[in-house]
Structure formats: structure tokens, C-alpha cells
Design a protein around this motif. Structure first.
Motif, PDB file in Angstrom:
ATOM      1  N   LYS A 119       0.912  45.664  11.369  1.00 10.59           N
ATOM      2  CA  LYS A 119       1.740  44.567  10.868  1.00 10.59           C
ATOM      3  C   LYS A 119       1.930  43.546  11.981  1.00 10.59           C
ATOM      4  O   LYS A 119       2.439  43.879  13.054  1.00 10.59           O
ATOM      5  N   LEU A 120       1.509  42.319  11.720  1.00 11.93           N
ATOM      6  CA  LEU A 120       1.591  41.242  12.699  1.00 11.93           C
ATOM      7  C   LEU A 120       2.741  40.311  12.321  1.00 11.93           C
ATOM      8  O   LEU A 120       2.854  39.886  11.166  1.00 11.93           O
ATOM      9  N   PRO A 121       3.596  39.961  13.274  1.00 10.10           N
ATOM     10  CA  PRO A 121       4.772  39.135  12.967  1.00 10.10           C
ATOM     11  C   PRO A 121       4.401  37.680  12.684  1.00 10.10           C
ATOM     12  O   PRO A 121       3.270  37.247  12.923  1.00 10.10           O
ATOM     13  N   LYS A 122       5.367  36.942  12.218  1.00  9.11           N
ATOM     14  CA  LYS A 122       5.185  35.502  11.990  1.00  9.11           C
ATOM     15  C   LYS A 122       4.782  34.823  13.298  1.00  9.11           C
ATOM     16  O   LYS A 122       5.331  35.123  14.358  1.00  9.11           O
ATOM     17  N   GLY A 123       3.816  33.933  13.205  1.00  6.79           N
ATOM     18  CA  GLY A 123       3.418  33.169  14.378  1.00  6.79           C
ATOM     19  C   GLY A 123       2.701  33.970  15.448  1.00  6.79           C
ATOM     20  O   GLY A 123       2.616  33.529  16.596  1.00  6.79           O
ATOM     21  N   PHE A 124       2.166  35.143  15.091  1.00  8.03           N
ATOM     22  CA  PHE A 124       1.445  35.955  16.072  1.00  8.03           C
ATOM     23  C   PHE A 124       0.150  35.262  16.472  1.00  8.03           C
ATOM     24  O   PHE A 124      -0.577  34.706  15.646  1.00  8.03           O
ATOM     25  N   SER A 125      -0.150  35.319  17.752  1.00  9.61           N
ATOM     26  CA  SER A 125      -1.427  34.832  18.271  1.00  9.61           C
ATOM     27  C   SER A 125      -1.893  35.824  19.330  1.00  9.61           C
ATOM     28  O   SER A 125      -1.165  36.092  20.293  1.00  9.61           O
ATOM     29  N   GLY A 141      -0.306  38.667   3.387  1.00 10.90           N
ATOM     30  CA  GLY A 141      -0.310  37.501   4.255  1.00 10.90           C
ATOM     31  C   GLY A 141      -1.700  36.939   4.479  1.00 10.90           C
ATOM     32  O   GLY A 141      -2.652  37.246   3.746  1.00 10.90           O
ATOM     33  N   GLU A 142      -1.831  36.128   5.516  1.00 11.86           N
ATOM     34  CA  GLU A 142      -3.098  35.491   5.855  1.00 11.86           C
ATOM     35  C   GLU A 142      -3.327  35.560   7.360  1.00 11.86           C
ATOM     36  O   GLU A 142      -2.381  35.558   8.150  1.00 11.86           O
ATOM     37  N   ALA A 198      -5.371  37.776   1.508  1.00 18.19           N
ATOM     38  CA  ALA A 198      -5.298  39.179   1.103  1.00 18.19           C
ATOM     39  C   ALA A 198      -6.554  39.575   0.338  1.00 18.19           C
ATOM     40  O   ALA A 198      -6.947  38.910  -0.625  1.00 18.19           O
ATOM     41  N   GLY A 199      -7.186  40.651   0.759  1.00 15.98           N
ATOM     42  CA  GLY A 199      -8.440  41.106   0.164  1.00 15.98           C
ATOM     43  C   GLY A 199      -9.653  40.750   0.991  1.00 15.98           C
ATOM     44  O   GLY A 199     -10.742  41.275   0.748  1.00 15.98           O
ATOM     45  N   SER A 200      -9.492  39.865   1.975  1.00 13.85           N
ATOM     46  CA  SER A 200     -10.593  39.531   2.874  1.00 13.85           C
ATOM     47  C   SER A 200     -10.742  40.608   3.936  1.00 13.85           C
ATOM     48  O   SER A 200      -9.855  41.439   4.141  1.00 13.85           O
ATOM     49  N   TYR A 201     -11.860  40.543   4.672  1.00 10.90           N
ATOM     50  CA  TYR A 201     -12.271  41.695   5.479  1.00 10.90           C
ATOM     51  C   TYR A 201     -12.911  41.242   6.780  1.00 10.90           C
ATOM     52  O   TYR A 201     -13.589  40.207   6.832  1.00 10.90           O
ATOM     53  N   PHE A 202     -12.690  42.018   7.848  1.00 10.19           N
ATOM     54  CA  PHE A 202     -13.460  41.824   9.075  1.00 10.19           C
ATOM     55  C   PHE A 202     -13.843  43.190   9.639  1.00 10.19           C
ATOM     56  O   PHE A 202     -13.177  44.198   9.369  1.00 10.19           O
ATOM     57  N   ILE A 210      -7.052  36.771  16.463  1.00  9.48           N
ATOM     58  CA  ILE A 210      -6.376  36.475  15.207  1.00  9.48           C
ATOM     59  C   ILE A 210      -5.037  35.791  15.439  1.00  9.48           C
ATOM     60  O   ILE A 210      -4.383  35.982  16.461  1.00  9.48           O
ATOM     61  N   THR A 211      -4.638  34.979  14.463  1.00  5.74           N
ATOM     62  CA  THR A 211      -3.309  34.365  14.459  1.00  5.74           C
ATOM     63  C   THR A 211      -2.745  34.464  13.053  1.00  5.74           C
ATOM     64  O   THR A 211      -3.493  34.570  12.075  1.00  5.74           O
ATOM     65  N   THR A 212      -1.409  34.439  12.947  1.00  7.67           N
ATOM     66  CA  THR A 212      -0.753  34.438  11.645  1.00  7.67           C
ATOM     67  C   THR A 212       0.032  33.151  11.468  1.00  7.67           C
ATOM     68  O   THR A 212       0.315  32.429  12.423  1.00  7.67           O
ATOM     69  N   ASP A 213       0.411  32.905  10.225  1.00  2.96           N
ATOM     70  CA  ASP A 213       1.192  31.723   9.894  1.00  2.96           C
ATOM     71  C   ASP A 213       2.584  31.827  10.513  1.00  2.96           C
ATOM     72  O   ASP A 213       3.120  32.915  10.690  1.00  2.96           O
ATOM     73  N   SER A 214       3.164  30.682  10.817  1.00  4.61           N
ATOM     74  CA  SER A 214       4.488  30.670  11.449  1.00  4.61           C
ATOM     75  C   SER A 214       5.607  31.061  10.482  1.00  4.61           C
ATOM     76  O   SER A 214       6.725  31.316  10.909  1.00  4.61           O
ATOM     77  N   GLU A 215       5.290  31.128   9.180  1.00  2.52           N
ATOM     78  CA  GLU A 215       6.332  31.412   8.192  1.00  2.52           C
ATOM     79  C   GLU A 215       6.181  32.761   7.505  1.00  2.52           C
ATOM     80  O   GLU A 215       7.037  33.149   6.715  1.00  2.52           O
TER      81      GLU A 215
END
Length: 292
Positions: A214-220, A237-238, A254-258, A268-273
Motif C-alpha cells: 500500500k503506497l500513501p498519497k503523493g508517494f514517489s 488507485g493509480e 486498477a487492473g493494470s500490470y507491471f 513509481i509515484t501515486t496521486d497526491s489525493e
């Protein structure tokens, strides 16, 4: 691997907390560096997945399936998405192989045909052992689950062919997931708000394991992996994912893969919200590091 059937919320928490104990003490000296000479990183967007009937024998009543990695009709380990219509309910059936699954969208019920409905929301996890009769139902405008098998082919068979392997189903609601931070596991680097949950682990000879990150908001930052193989699916999330071979940024919903093979670094980075949750299958170690 052990399976537990019809366990309470309290018991689930105790079992999961006990189960992650062995993983939290794993050393991290073998974690990869940031420089990979020949990266093997690969990305599959959910929008690029090709859908087909999961059980062609049911015609238009069949759920849809979209293979992400492997070959669902072959003998290799495989991961695929399963998509169900609102109100879908299967007849009682069995599968020839054990599968694990994670709810991505909607609500899924998977249990004995006589069991009271227990709707699993996004972020929930379940295991359905081979040969065990059950039904699968779904409700919601969009119902999607990630499903994986260790060996194919994945077949749907009638209950009169049921058999008992000694394993039992396991349903874990998203609210029962036990999360560990950097103070509890070396797989999360210090000064990092990411969290991890160890879901399952195979016998030592294979070393395979499944976990949530689980990655928090605004993670980079970076996800470093050392396994011969890593399969990762965005559950909630995205993510913005940087492909090292080209420097290209891809938006993974959601549903995408790496994935990767051998030592690898995933930037990877996550959205700030909004935070993001990723399911990972690997036979190595993971290290989650925030950017400095």
C-alpha cells in the motif's frame, strides 16, 4: 500452504499476524541497487487486455476473462482478470486447480452454495482450493477480480467430479488485512509511509509468496525486487510508472500490470489525493524506498 474455512474477523487477524512473522525478519542485504544494466521491466495496461469467455460452455452467461501473464489454457502459471455482470451467480461447480484471487472492483461472494452471502469489497483476498464445490456471485456496476493459478489449465467442472485435497477455502475481507510498516518489516525502508501485508507463501523449495503493498498519497520512490520473477497488479488507485528502457511514463489504473525478471527497479509515484494498493507475486525479496 494452509487454508482456513469460515473463520471469524478476530481469528483472521490473529492468523494473518502469525503468518507474517517469518517474513518480517528477512534480511535485505541482497536487495538490488538502482542501476540495472539490462532491465526486463514490462507493463500491460488494463485498456490493452483482450477479453474472452471464462467458461465458453455457458455462452453469453459466462464471465469475461482477460489474460495478463501466462496462458490460462496451457500448463504454465497464469494471472488473469475476471469480469462479472451485476447480479451474476454461477451454478455450483469445482475447478481442477487451486486459484487465488483479489477483488479489484465491485463486490464478490465466493463460498459453498449453502453459505450465507459474504460480499467481499475491493482489496479483499480469497483462495479457492481445487476440487471444492462452491459458487461465485457478483454485484455492482463493474465487478472485476484478479485471479492467478500456479499451474494450468484452468477448468470449470461439475460438482459430481468434486475431490478433497485436504485444503479449505479462505476469504479475507479488506478490513481484516494486517498491514506492517517500516517499524515492523525491513521490506519497507525507514522514513517511508508505505505498508505491506504478507498474504501467502508456498513451500521453501519454490519460495513463491503473495503480498499487498500500500503506497500513501503523493508517494514517489522505487520498488526494488530480487526475485527471478515479479508479477504486480494494481488493485486500487493509480500509479505513474517509469519504464527504464525508454524513460516513458505510463499511467497504470486498477487492473493494470507491471513485471520483471531477475533484479529490477520499478520507479513509481501515486496521486497526491489517493493512495494505491498493488498485489505482488514474487519468489524474491522486495524493498520499498521513498525518493530522497
Amino acid at each position: 500452504m494452509k487454508y482456513i474455512n469460515k473463520i471469524t474477523r478476530k481469528t483472521t487477524l490473529i492468523l494473518l499476524a502469525f503468518g507474517v512473522g517469518a517474513c518480517t525478519s528477512i534480511k535485505t542485504e541482497t536487495h538490488t541497487s538502482e542501476n540495472i544494466e539490462h532491465p526486463t521491466n514490462r507493463v500491460v495496461l488494463r485498456s490493452d487486455i483482450v477479453w474472452e469467455k471464462l467458461n465458453p460452455a455457458r455462452g453469453d452467461n459466462s464471465p469475461q476473462a482477460g489474460t495478463i501473464w501466462g496462458d490460462r489454457n496451457g500448463t504454465a502459471p497464469t494471472g488473469f482478470l475476471a469480469k462479472f455482470k451485476d447480479g451474476f451467480s454461477s451454478p455450483p461447480h469445482i475447478h481442477n486447480v487451486t486459484y487465488r484471487a483479489v477483488v479489484i472492483k465491485g463486490l464478490i461472494h465466493n463460498d459453498d452454495s449453502k453459505a450465507e452471502e459474504m460480499w467481499l469489497p475491493s482489496g479483499s483476498f480469497w483462495i479457492q482450493p481445487a476440487g471444492e464445490p462452491h459458487i461465485t456471485a457478483a454485484k455492482g456496476e463493474e465487478n472485476i477480480a484478479y485471479v492467478e493459478i500456479d499451474q494450468g489449465p484452468y477448468l470449470v467442472q461439475p460438482t459430481n467430479e468434486a475431490f478433497d485435497t485436504g485444503a479449505r477455502p479462505l476469504n479475507v475481507d479488506a478490513g481484516n488485512i494486517v498491514w506492517l510498516g517500516s517499524k515492523n518489516t525491513s521490506w519497507i525502508a525507514p522514513d517511508n509511509q508505505a505498508e505491506i501485508s504478507f498474504l501467502w507463501e508456498s513451500d521453501a523449495s519454490k519460495g513463491l509468496k503473495g503480498l499487498f503493498i500500500k503506497l500513501p498519497k503523493g508517494f514517489s520512490g522505487k520498488l526494488e525486487s530480487t526475485g527471478q520473477v515479479l508479477h504486480a497488479v494494481v488493485i486500487q488507485g493509480e500509479l505513474r510508472y517509469k519504464i527504464p528502457q525508454t524513460g516513458t511514463l505510463k499511467l497504470l489504473d486498477a487492473g493494470s500490470y507491471f513485471s520483471s525478471e531477475g533484479k529490477a527497479v520499478h520507479t513509481i509515484t501515486t496521486d497526491s489525493e489517493s493512495e494505491a494498493t498493488v498485489y505482488v507475486r514474487t519468489n524474491g525479496e522486495i524493498r520499498v524506498k521513498a525518493a530522497k
